[in-house]
Enzyme design. Sequence first.
Site: not given
Ligand code: PEP
Length: 245
Positions: A6, A8, A96, A98, A167, A173, A205
């Site tokens: 992803n 983003k 997601h 976000e 997640e 992040g 992460s």
């Molecule tokens: C994500 O964008 O779904 C995500 C898990 O980000 P990160 O790996 O940066 O934590």
Amino acid sequence: MFLGGNWKMNLTPKESELLAKEILDLFEESLKEREDIKVCVFPEFTALERVSKVLNTSDIYLGAQNVAYEDKGAFTGEVSPNSLIELGVEYVIIGHSERRHIFKEDNELLNKRLLKALDKNLKVVYCVGETLEERESGKTFEVIETQLKEGLKNANINKDNLIIAYEPVWAIGTGKAATPEMANEVHKFIKDFLGNDFLVIYGGSVKPNNAKSLIEQKFIDGFLVGGASLKAKDFFEIYNAMREK
Ligand code: PEP
């Protein structure tokens, strides 16, 4: 298994094209050996056309980070599923964290997006996950069950058109991944709820140095990777950890 990157809102179309080429160079040979591991990248909408041209005849799938719940009309700022399909998109991320937390997309809206996407034969990566406050007050399973029940309401789902990404919001992040056992426990809960044949992938992460211990867990079927998917080498190392499962 499934590995999603992803990207983003981190790369311009030109930068996305370059990253797609790097990823393709690294992955191309290995993908033929392991057809059971699907790899998909999710660039920004504006980069889809360029990335699509790079990946066109490859074994890497193209995904989008969201999708509108209507085909066309007065929906300023939304992106039609028809446009995504025309550009070669096969997967869409819905829900997601976000989108849920920054843009206040609730389960009802996400459900509309998901029903439309499935109706259009797009495959959905539906994200669920609890906040730190919800985890600390013992509400993790309750929150996830609600996200599943409401987000997937009336949907004709099966193992081929739906992947669940667990997640935990506090792990995205932040550099603080869930422990493998913690993630595995929630993945099991999701599989008990939906059925064992659904893929449940972990996000939050994931890095080359923790991918192995996470993927070793019985109920973890892959990853949705944010930050580490922006570096082709890191993304490939995560893929290599998956190849050992
Ligand atoms: C994500 O964008 O779904 C995500 C898990 O980000 P990160 O790996 O940066 O934590």
